[in-house]
Design a protein around this motif. Structure first.
Motif, mmCIF file in Angstrom:
data_model
loop_
_atom_site.group_PDB
_atom_site.id
_atom_site.type_symbol
_atom_site.label_atom_id
_atom_site.label_comp_id
_atom_site.label_asym_id
_atom_site.label_seq_id
_atom_site.Cartn_x
_atom_site.Cartn_y
_atom_site.Cartn_z
ATOM 1 N N ARG A 145 5.163 5.355 -8.208
ATOM 2 C CA ARG A 145 5.296 4.660 -9.500
ATOM 3 C C ARG A 145 6.713 4.120 -9.685
ATOM 4 N NH1 ARG A 145 2.396 9.206 -10.998
ATOM 5 N NH2 ARG A 145 4.137 10.121 -12.182
ATOM 6 N N LYS A 146 7.708 4.854 -9.207
ATOM 7 C CA LYS A 146 9.092 4.377 -9.284
ATOM 8 C C LYS A 146 9.288 3.140 -8.410
ATOM 9 C CE LYS A 146 11.509 8.652 -10.547
ATOM 10 N NZ LYS A 146 12.554 9.627 -10.137
ATOM 11 N N ARG A 147 8.694 3.167 -7.226
ATOM 12 C CA ARG A 147 8.805 2.009 -6.329
ATOM 13 C C ARG A 147 8.091 0.795 -6.911
ATOM 14 N NH1 ARG A 147 6.748 4.360 -0.743
ATOM 15 N NH2 ARG A 147 6.971 2.172 -0.119
ATOM 16 N N LEU A 148 6.943 1.026 -7.538
ATOM 17 C CA LEU A 148 6.224 -0.071 -8.181
ATOM 18 C C LEU A 148 7.025 -0.639 -9.344
ATOM 19 C CD1 LEU A 148 3.725 -1.851 -8.586
ATOM 20 C CD2 LEU A 148 2.702 0.018 -9.916
ATOM 21 N N ASN A 155 -0.106 16.169 -4.663
ATOM 22 C CA ASN A 155 1.018 15.314 -4.265
ATOM 23 C C ASN A 155 1.664 14.636 -5.471
ATOM 24 O OD1 ASN A 155 0.393 15.592 -1.299
ATOM 25 N ND2 ASN A 155 -1.479 14.541 -1.936
ATOM 26 N N GLY A 156 1.886 15.398 -6.515
ATOM 27 C CA GLY A 156 2.422 14.841 -7.755
ATOM 28 C C GLY A 156 3.769 14.156 -7.577
ATOM 29 N N LYS A 157 4.674 14.771 -6.796
ATOM 30 C CA LYS A 157 6.002 14.189 -6.588
ATOM 31 C C LYS A 157 5.903 12.865 -5.839
ATOM 32 C CE LYS A 157 8.625 18.528 -6.643
ATOM 33 N NZ LYS A 157 9.519 19.430 -5.860
ATOM 34 N N ILE A 177 0.850 -1.186 0.000
ATOM 35 C CA ILE A 177 0.000 0.000 0.000
ATOM 36 C C ILE A 177 0.889 1.240 0.000
ATOM 37 C CG2 ILE A 177 -1.777 1.286 1.246
ATOM 38 C CD1 ILE A 177 -2.621 -1.427 2.503
ATOM 39 N N TYR A 178 0.766 2.038 -1.059
ATOM 40 C CA TYR A 178 1.519 3.278 -1.156
ATOM 41 C C TYR A 178 0.670 4.425 -0.600
ATOM 42 C CZ TYR A 178 4.420 0.564 -4.362
ATOM 43 O OH TYR A 178 5.224 -0.404 -4.908
ATOM 44 N N PRO A 179 1.283 5.373 0.097
ATOM 45 C CA PRO A 179 0.499 6.490 0.634
ATOM 46 C C PRO A 179 -0.113 7.363 -0.464
ATOM 47 C CG PRO A 179 2.852 6.866 0.972
ATOM 48 C CD PRO A 179 2.701 5.468 0.488
ATOM 49 N N PRO A 193 3.892 1.085 -13.451
ATOM 50 C CA PRO A 193 5.347 1.179 -13.320
ATOM 51 C C PRO A 193 5.824 2.486 -13.943
ATOM 52 C CG PRO A 193 4.706 -0.991 -14.128
ATOM 53 C CD PRO A 193 3.474 -0.143 -14.164
ATOM 54 N N TYR A 194 6.734 3.167 -13.275
ATOM 55 C CA TYR A 194 7.128 4.517 -13.681
ATOM 56 C C TYR A 194 7.525 4.598 -15.153
ATOM 57 C CZ TYR A 194 9.898 8.776 -14.081
ATOM 58 O OH TYR A 194 10.413 9.981 -14.495
ATOM 59 N N SER A 195 8.393 3.708 -15.598
ATOM 60 C CA SER A 195 8.868 3.807 -16.977
ATOM 61 C C SER A 195 7.802 3.409 -17.993
ATOM 62 C CB SER A 195 10.133 2.963 -17.183
ATOM 63 O OG SER A 195 9.941 1.638 -16.725
ATOM 64 N N ALA A 196 6.765 2.677 -17.548
ATOM 65 C CA ALA A 196 5.645 2.375 -18.458
ATOM 66 C C ALA A 196 4.788 3.598 -18.681
ATOM 67 C CB ALA A 196 4.788 1.238 -17.885
ATOM 68 N N GLY A 197 4.801 4.509 -17.719
ATOM 69 C CA GLY A 197 3.997 5.723 -17.840
ATOM 70 C C GLY A 197 4.653 6.821 -18.635
ATOM 71 N N ARG A 198 5.808 6.518 -19.226
ATOM 72 C CA ARG A 198 6.537 7.530 -19.996
ATOM 73 C C ARG A 198 6.583 7.156 -21.474
ATOM 74 N NH1 ARG A 198 9.324 11.117 -17.007
ATOM 75 N NH2 ARG A 198 10.515 11.709 -18.850
ATOM 76 N N ILE A 199 6.396 8.141 -22.315
ATOM 77 C CA ILE A 199 6.601 7.991 -23.753
ATOM 78 C C ILE A 199 7.639 9.029 -24.139
ATOM 79 C CG2 ILE A 199 5.578 8.092 -26.056
ATOM 80 C CD1 ILE A 199 2.935 7.310 -24.850
#
Length: 306
Positions: free
Chosen positions: A290-293, A282-284, A247-249, A257-263
């Motif tokens: 997402r990086k942890r996931l 709380n964007g940061k 569970i992420y806050p 996953p962070y890199s999947a969310g990037r194009i």
């Protein structure tokens, strides 16, 4: 990206298969009814980089049925699994977000060939289904039918206890009041009644590795509560899986996953989370989740050898 398109009429299921070299591993992705949408393609690139094929499972109904999520035939997964085996796939996982997480849990509870299940922000209950379109000024409404069927029978489900217009009006009022995409009040209202045991997804039947992912700031529904309840269920029942609830806050209702969310240089996930109040504030912190996931899922793929 090159893909193979299977079709409902000819193959029995709609999907887009994204190969990854000669890999015999595949993850079925469940994002929404478009198996080749931008998120499924982003996940295909991510899994491809980690040596896995992916199959974006798409629309399950013919044109005579309304859009939405209702009476989803779970045999659909069986057809996809059989098709993957004909292409030399030996190890199969499933990754679902939102209601796709519910589909992932249900599929894995029925098909032991699935040995990695990742359910992001899923509900642990089979809910009443909903339809989408245009009807009496509504774009979405509850339909008095189960979300899922199996072998021609509707699965027991928890009703919202609302009329079609009450369901739609609650969503609209909640979104306007909180200035974000929001529907958690629908599910809170449904659980004012006791949830029958046969409405819970039998996650204790899932094999292999099970990752239950949630965000505490999820405004669509209380995914943190559902993740904790699934963890408690597994603690009280024998089960063949190796399970973990994370569970992420922060993360809103869009944990990729962070890199999947990037194009390229564009972080599409960072833009999408702004649909939610917490994502704007709380964007940061959402980015860090997402990086942890990303790291967690990459390690899980290595650990399970999927």
């Amino acid at each position: 990206m090159k893909s193979i398109h299977t079709k409902l009429k000819t193959d029995g299921f709609e999907s887009w298969f994204f190969p990854s070299g000669e890999s015999d591993r595949c993850v079925i992705t469940l994002v929404d009814s478009a198996g080749n949408n931008i998120v499924n393609k982003a996940l295909a690139r991510w899994f491809g980089k980690h040596g896995c094929c992916s199959l974006g499972l798409g629309k399950w109904q013919d044109h005579s049925q309304r859009d939405g999520l209702h009476e989803w035939p779970l045999e659909y997964f069986g057809k996809a699994i059989d098709w993957l085996k004909t292409r030399g796939i030996k190890k199969i996982g499933v990754y679902g977000i939102s209601f796709g997480g519910n589909m992932a849990l249900m599929a894995a509870s029925l098909y032991p060939d699935i040995t990695l299940t990742v359910a992001c922000e899923a509900i642990d209950i089979v809910m009443e289904g909903f339809e989408e379109g245009k009807k009496e000024g509504m774009s979405e409404w509850c339909c008095g039918k189960s979300t899922f069927t199996f072998q021609g029978e509707a699965l027991p489900y928890l009703p919202y206890g609302l009329t079609e217009h009450q369901y739609y009006d609650r969503i609209v009022k909640s979104c306007k009041k909180h200035h974000e995409l929001r529907s958690r009040e629908l599910f809170q209202h449904a659980e004012k009644q006791a949830v029958p045991e046969n409405c819970f997804i039998p996650i204790e039947r899932i094999h292999g590795s099970l990752l239950i992912i949630a965000a505490a700031d999820d405004s669509m529904w209380e995914s943190e509560k559902y993740a904790m309840r699934m963890e408690q269920r597994l603690a009280s029942l024998p089960h063949p899986s190796e399970a973990e609830a994370v569970i992420y806050p922060y993360g809103t209702h869009l944990l990729l996953p962070y890199s999947a969310g990037r194009i390229g240089p564009l972080d599409i996930a960072a833009l999408a989370v702004k649909l939610f109040r917490s994502g704007r504030k709380n964007g940061k912190e959402c980015k860090e989740s997402r990086k942890r996931l990303d790291a967690l899922l990459a390690n899980e793929l290595i650990f399970t050898q999927l």
